[in-house]
Structures are given as structure tokens and as C-alpha cells.
Design an enzyme around this catalytic site. Structure first.
Site: not given
Ligand SMILES: *Cc1c(COP(=O)(O)O)cnc(C)c1O
Length: 373
Positions: A182-184
Site C-alpha cells: 500500500n506504500k508509495q
């Protein structure tokens, strides 16, 4: 299913042909770990932040652990940190049998309040661990005035900037990024420590790899280490993701703007949106977290949204009120009232680069309906 009833997920990575090609290349090369992609990923990341060094590791949590060891945190030391964070930032302190000392947060930025942090410092404080929560830059420059080692939890803040123009993670303190899906950017699982001090780099490189020195033979170890390595398969994914980072950050900013516009067009009373950038600080968009009005039942809201095909979740719970922390340290309600109030009312709404304006409008419409606004 029609578009209107398809569930809108909380998060969704962007994976394309470049990722597939680079990963396939590693698979075909036969060297799946400690190969050329590791250094290539580290160099690309360090160059992007303008720091001397980077060390890729198996997770953000592993990175926090090694960064705390690198700055000298040991058993019995205190580390001042934020109670509004993902539990990993505090757990990493416990791995070294040191004590997390929480200080309350700023009600606007939701980051460590610098005055509260200053008041929490004692002669046993060994380090400060600010968390750039929800991608908004913590006031690291103000914390630097104490002259203590700083480890930055930048796991949510790739793409953020401080008011002085330096990117978050670019100040030379060990700053930890995370690459969960879910991170950048994602490597599936993974993390990286950006850092300026060559001695930290040497120690971290050794400790992520069983304590091995770079010039040592296969089974010779001169210190305690861990297996916190990141595979070349994951690093290849990371290189491809870095190549599309600017586009993905721009997409996240576009989605955030769409949310703001949709809420502005027809405001929900007492709903608190993520704070606007202020004084030259720039958020690196990670999640879109809103604080529900005090009168609202959050769990019922989340269930009602789910029934309407909208994923959401409480984000984030206060660390000191988790049962493990309560039992171990005797924490109780009322100790960090701003954090507790925010944590009790916050929910993350769907937020990802490929999200359309239509999906944003649907989320806002359903939330408004559920809240009876
Ligand atoms: C994601 C995250 C981490 C690290 O998580 P891992 O799953 O170990 O990569 C640490 N701190 C914060 C604030 C995070 O959001």
C-alpha cells in the site's frame, strides 16, 4: 457487476510491464539475492533523496530496528516517539529492550508535538524517533536542536518535503522507508534506510546480513546480525517502481485534490480532512484519512460503508492503548489526549493512484449518506 456496485478497495499497487520485465530478468539471471540489483536500487534511491547512502532491507520494521541499533540505542535507553503511528515504530524500540517514551501529537499535522517531545526528554533519552504520519513531514528541523541522534520513520512519507526544501529522509539521519503493497512504492515486502553517515552504512550492511563483514568469508562473523536482506527480485521491482514514482505521486495528489473538491462542494459538518500543506512543507500523499465528527459511531460507519461497497478502516489506533502496551507499561486513557481523540475518530478512505474521480465521488456520496449529512 456494474461499476457502481464494484467494491472500491482501500489501496491498490500500480504494477506494469516494466516491473514484469525487470523481475523476469533477475529470475533468468540465476542470482536472486545479493546481486547487482541491490546496489542499483540503493543508489537510485539515495540519488533521488540526495543522501550519501542507502541500505535496502526486508521490511520497514527491520529498517527501524537496524537504524536504532546504528545510532546506539541499547537496553534501558529511552526513545521519544509518537503514539500515533503504525505499531512497528514503537515495537522496534522494544526489540532492543529500550523504552518508548511517548509525547502527544500536534492536533493539525498529527505529528509529534515538538514541545511535548522536548518535555519528554530525560538524561536517559538516547534518540528521538519522529514519524512522518500520513505522509506529512514531521518537524525534524526543530527536533535537531536537542542534539540527540534522530531516527526518522519515513515509511509513509516518500515524496514529502520539509519547509527548508530538503526531502523527507534527506537530512542525513537514518530515515526508514517501507515498501509494503500500500506504500508509495512497493517491493511486495521491503524497506530501506536512507542515511548520511558512512559508519552507519557499514554497520547496517553487516547486521542485515548476519553480522558479516564485507571482506569476510562465508561463515565468519564478528558481531551479532540478522537476516534482514532484500532479494534482488524485490530490488528489481523497486527500481521499476522508482521509475514511475513521480507519476504515481502526481496521481495520488490528483486523487487527494478530487477528495477535497468533493467535500468542499458539499461539506459534511464537523468532518476533519487531512491538513493542508503549510509554510513550504509538502505532504507525500500516502492515505486519505478523515476524522469523523464526535457524535458518530465509527465501527457502524465502517460497516455501513462496506455494505455499500466502500472499503475503509480505523487508521491508526493509539499505540499506548493497545493491550500489549497497556499491560507491559501500564498506559491508560487520558495520557495523550490529542492522540487518543484523533485515533478514536480516524478512518482511512480508499486511496490509490489509479482511483478515478468517479470513484472518489462515489466514496464521498456514500460517506455522506451513511453519516446522514
Ligand atoms: C508501513 C509502516 C512501517 C513499516 O512497515 P513494514 O510492514 O514493516 O514494511 C513502519 N512505520 C509506519 C508508520 C508505517 O506506515
Amino acid at each position: 457487476m456494474t461499476v457502481e456496485t464494484e467494491t472500491i478497495p482501500l489501496a491498490k499497487p500500480v504494477i506494469g510491464p516494466k516491473e514484469e520485465a525487470l523481475v523476469l530478468e533477475v529470475l533468468r539471471s540465476g542470482q536472486l539475492s545479493l546481486g547487482p540489483r541491490l546496489a542499483a536500487f540503493e543508489q537510485a534511491f539515495a540519488a533521488r533523496l540526495g543522501v550519501e547512502h542507502a541500505a535496502a532491507v526486508s521490511s520497514g520494521t527491520a529498517g527501524l530496528h537496524l537504524a536504532l541499533r546504528a545510532v546506539g540505542v541499547e537496553e534501558g535507553d529511552e526513545v521519544v516517539t509518537s503514539p500515533l503511528s503504525f505499531v512497528a515504530s514503537s515495537n522496534a524500540i522494544l526489540y532492543e529492550r529500550a523504552t518508548p517514551v511517548f509525547a502527544d501529537i500536534d492536533p493539525v499535522t498529527l505529528n509529534l508535538d515538538v514541545d511535548a517531545a522536548a518535555a519528554a526528554i530525560t538524561e536517559r533519552t538516547r534518540a528521538l524517533l519522529p514519524v512522518h504520519i500520513f505522509g506529512y513531514p514531521a518537524d525534524t528541523p526543530a527536533l535537531e536542536a536537542h542534539g540527540l541522534p534522530i531516527v526518522e520513520d519515513a515509511c509513509e512519507a516518500l515524496g514529502a518535503f520539509h519547509a527548508d526544501g530538503l526531502p523527507v529522509g534527506g537530512r542525513g539521519h537514518p530515515a526508514v522507508f517501507g515498501f509494503y503493497a500500500n506504500k508509495q512504492i512497493t517491493t511486495g515486502e521491503g524497506g530501506l534506510i536512507a542515511l548520511g553517515d558512512q559508519r552507519h552504512k557499514v554497520r547496517i550492511d553487516s547486521e542485515r546480513n548476519q553480522g558479516r563483514a564485507p571482506d569476510m568469508g562465508w561463515l565468519d562473523h564478528d558481531r551479532l546480525g540478522f537476516n534482514y536482506r532484500l532479494s534482488d527480485v524485490a530490488c528489481a521491482l523497486g527500481i521499476a517502481q522508482l521509475g514511475r514514482l513521480d507519476a504515481m505521486l502526481a496521481d495520488r495528489a490528483r486523487v487527494a485534490d478530487a477528495y477535497r473538491a468533493a467535500f468542499a462542494a458539499d461539506p459534511v459538518e464537523d468532518l476533519t480532512l487531512p491538513c493542508e500543506d503549510r509554510g513550504g512543507e509538502r505532504r507525500g500523499w500516502f492515505v486519505f484519512v478523515v476524522q469523523l465528527p464526535h457524535r458518530v459511531d465509527r465501527d457502524a460507519t465502517i460497516r455501513a460503508l462496506a455494505a455499500r461497497g466502500i472499503q475503509s478502516k480505523p487508521y491508526l489506533p493509539a499505540i499506548h492503548l493497545m493491550s500489549f502496551y497497556r499491560e507491559r507499561f501500564g498506559f491508560r486513557e487520558g495520557q495523550f489526549p490529542i492522540c487518543e481523540d484523533v485515533a478514536a475518530r480516524s478512518i482511512a478512505l480508499p486511496f490509490f493512484p489509479a482511483m478515478t474521480e468517479g470513484q472518489v465521488a462515489r466514496v464521498v456520496r456514500e460517506l455522506r449518506a451513511v453519516l446522514g449529512a
